[in-house]
Design a protein around this motif. Structure first.
Motif, short mmCIF file in Angstrom:
data_model
loop_
_atom_site.label_atom_id
_atom_site.label_comp_id
_atom_site.label_asym_id
_atom_site.label_seq_id
_atom_site.Cartn_x
_atom_site.Cartn_y
_atom_site.Cartn_z
N LYS A 32 -0.86 15.50 33.43
CA LYS A 32 0.54 15.43 33.78
C LYS A 32 1.10 14.21 32.91
CE LYS A 32 4.18 14.59 37.23
NZ LYS A 32 4.22 13.76 38.35
N ASN A 33 0.50 13.31 33.04
CA ASN A 33 1.18 11.93 32.48
C ASN A 33 0.86 11.70 30.90
OD1 ASN A 33 2.49 10.99 34.74
ND2 ASN A 33 0.70 9.96 35.48
N TYR A 34 -0.32 12.32 30.61
CA TYR A 34 -0.78 12.09 29.17
C TYR A 34 -0.90 13.28 28.42
CZ TYR A 34 -1.33 7.57 31.11
OH TYR A 34 -1.20 6.35 31.72
N GLY A 35 -1.01 14.21 28.98
CA GLY A 35 -1.29 15.57 28.26
C GLY A 35 -2.83 15.78 28.04
N PRO A 58 -8.71 19.59 24.91
CA PRO A 58 -7.34 20.31 24.62
C PRO A 58 -6.38 20.43 25.81
CG PRO A 58 -9.16 21.34 23.11
CD PRO A 58 -9.80 20.21 24.17
N TYR A 59 -5.23 20.36 25.86
CA TYR A 59 -4.42 20.62 27.06
C TYR A 59 -4.90 21.68 27.76
CZ TYR A 59 -0.55 20.68 30.06
OH TYR A 59 0.60 20.70 31.07
N ASP A 60 -4.85 22.61 27.08
CA ASP A 60 -5.21 24.23 27.97
C ASP A 60 -6.64 23.87 28.49
OD1 ASP A 60 -2.77 25.26 27.12
OD2 ASP A 60 -3.63 26.42 25.41
N ASP A 61 -7.62 23.22 27.85
CA ASP A 61 -8.93 23.11 28.77
C ASP A 61 -8.75 22.30 29.80
OD1 ASP A 61 -9.89 24.59 26.61
OD2 ASP A 61 -10.81 23.17 25.64
N ASN A 139 6.43 21.52 15.80
CA ASN A 139 5.91 20.80 14.48
C ASN A 139 5.55 19.53 14.91
OD1 ASN A 139 6.83 22.57 12.57
ND2 ASN A 139 8.82 22.00 12.48
N ASP A 140 5.74 18.92 15.95
CA ASP A 140 5.27 17.54 16.38
C ASP A 140 3.66 17.55 16.89
OD1 ASP A 140 7.77 16.58 16.07
OD2 ASP A 140 8.27 16.41 18.16
N TYR A 141 3.58 18.99 17.32
CA TYR A 141 2.29 19.30 17.75
C TYR A 141 1.20 19.71 16.59
CZ TYR A 141 4.08 18.93 22.33
OH TYR A 141 4.57 18.41 23.79
N ARG A 142 1.59 19.94 15.38
CA ARG A 142 0.64 20.47 14.39
C ARG A 142 -0.43 19.52 14.13
NH1 ARG A 142 2.53 25.20 14.03
NH2 ARG A 142 4.90 25.84 13.70
N ASN A 143 -0.05 18.32 14.13
CA ASN A 143 -1.09 17.15 13.53
C ASN A 143 -1.69 16.63 14.77
OD1 ASN A 143 -0.93 17.93 11.00
ND2 ASN A 143 1.03 16.72 10.84
N PHE A 144 -1.34 17.16 16.13
CA PHE A 144 -1.83 16.50 17.15
C PHE A 144 -3.45 17.00 17.42
CE2 PHE A 144 -0.69 15.34 22.08
CZ PHE A 144 -1.60 14.49 22.12
N THR A 145 -4.06 16.34 16.70
CA THR A 145 -5.74 16.75 16.90
C THR A 145 -6.55 15.40 17.17
OG1 THR A 145 -6.11 15.97 14.64
CG2 THR A 145 -5.42 18.37 15.14
N ASP A 146 -7.62 15.63 17.49
CA ASP A 146 -8.80 14.78 17.89
C ASP A 146 -9.37 14.17 16.55
OD1 ASP A 146 -10.57 16.44 17.37
OD2 ASP A 146 -11.57 16.59 19.16
N LYS A 147 -10.20 13.38 16.65
CA LYS A 147 -10.87 12.93 15.36
C LYS A 147 -11.78 13.80 14.46
CE LYS A 147 -11.52 8.20 17.23
NZ LYS A 147 -12.54 7.19 17.99
N GLY A 149 -10.36 16.77 14.37
CA GLY A 149 -9.55 17.93 13.62
C GLY A 149 -9.18 18.94 14.89
N LYS A 150 -9.87 19.00 16.04
CA LYS A 150 -9.44 20.09 17.10
C LYS A 150 -8.29 19.91 17.43
CE LYS A 150 -12.56 20.70 20.33
NZ LYS A 150 -13.25 20.18 21.64
N GLN A 151 -7.43 20.96 17.46
CA GLN A 151 -6.03 20.84 18.15
C GLN A 151 -5.94 20.43 19.58
OE1 GLN A 151 -3.42 21.80 15.92
NE2 GLN A 151 -1.84 20.96 17.36
N LEU A 152 -5.22 19.72 19.87
CA LEU A 152 -5.16 19.02 21.35
C LEU A 152 -3.88 19.81 22.22
CD1 LEU A 152 -5.99 15.49 21.20
CD2 LEU A 152 -7.55 17.32 21.80
N ILE A 153 -2.95 20.38 21.57
CA ILE A 153 -1.97 21.15 22.12
C ILE A 153 -1.58 22.49 21.16
CG2 ILE A 153 0.62 21.09 23.00
CD1 ILE A 153 0.37 18.29 23.73
N SER A 154 -1.59 23.49 21.95
CA SER A 154 -1.40 24.77 21.28
C SER A 154 0.09 24.87 20.54
CB SER A 154 -1.93 26.00 22.03
OG SER A 154 -1.41 27.03 21.37
N THR A 155 0.11 25.32 19.45
CA THR A 155 1.30 25.39 18.86
C THR A 155 1.85 27.29 18.85
OG1 THR A 155 0.49 25.72 16.77
CG2 THR A 155 1.21 23.33 17.13
N THR A 156 0.68 27.98 19.53
CA THR A 156 1.31 29.13 19.69
C THR A 156 1.68 29.37 21.06
OG1 THR A 156 -0.62 29.81 18.01
CG2 THR A 156 0.16 31.37 19.43
N TYR A 157 2.67 30.22 21.35
CA TYR A 157 3.21 30.75 22.36
C TYR A 157 2.52 31.86 23.28
CZ TYR A 157 6.29 32.88 26.10
OH TYR A 157 6.61 33.42 26.97
#
Length: 192
Positions: A32-35, A58-61, A139-147, A149-157
């Motif tokens: 909740k606090n850090y995503g 990743p957030y969804d995980d 767009n802020d989440y497009r480059n929100f990846t780990d080292k 390159g795994k996407q950490l927050i989905s940009t797909t609805y």
């Protein structure tokens, strides 16, 4: 806890259920606090080098893991409100209703546009006037990846997230009502 002398099997099972609830709850707070956060599945070694620390998931995980952990705690035998009312020494203990309510809240966060695609685009039944003022963070989440390159927050609805959240909310409401707690409606008889 299995090695503690003098504890009944019932108490051991309750302690395990409550510990599982707390593991889920603290991971819920982190998410909740850090995503996207670290999921601690086992006890870490104190001497772990910083470069060997667990990566963020990743957030969804995180959401799925925490929801599953709350379900596990429930299945292990958390107290119900009825049980606590019968024994006032139990007040403040983790309950089935609390686990279901926190799980439902977390799933609502996950379904919201903030973590479900990053914008209101595609969300049904949204007032077009609200869309003009709504922040689009996709767009802020497009480059929100780990080292790696795994996407950490989905940009797909994903509309399925709303269904999952609605089901969890209904389950939490049903549990609360089964324990004698009801949603308030204007004109409702308070003695119900």
């Amino acid at each position: 806890v299995d090695g503690v002398p003098g504890l009944t099997d019932s108490n051991k099972q309750t302690y395990k259920a409550e510990a599982t609830f707390l593991i889920a709850y603290y991971h819920y707070l982190l998410t909740k606090n850090y995503g996207p956060t670290i999921i601690v599945r086992e006890r870490a070694k104190v001497e772990t080098a910083p470069e060997d620390f667990l990566p963020r998931e990743p957030y969804d995980d995180c959401v799925k893991w925490v929801a599953d952990k709350f379900d596990e705690a429930i299945s292990m035998g958390l107290y119900t409100y009825d049980q606590i009312q019968k024994d006032p020494k139990l007040y403040g203990r983790a309950t089935v209703a609390a686990a279901k309510a926190i799980k439902a809240r977390m799933l609502l966060y996950a379904a919201s546009p903030l973590f479900n695609g990053g914008s209101y685009a595609g969300v049904p039944n949204v007032d077009p006037e609200l869309l003009a003022d709504a922040d689009d963070v996709s767009n802020d989440y497009r480059n929100f990846t780990d080292k790696s390159g795994k996407q950490l927050i989905s940009t797909t609805y994903d509309p399925k997230k709303w269904e999952i959240a609605a089901d969890a909310c209904k389950e939490a409401i049903n549990e609360a009502e089964a324990e004698g707690h009801y949603l308030y409606y204007a004109g409702m008889n308070p003695s119900i």
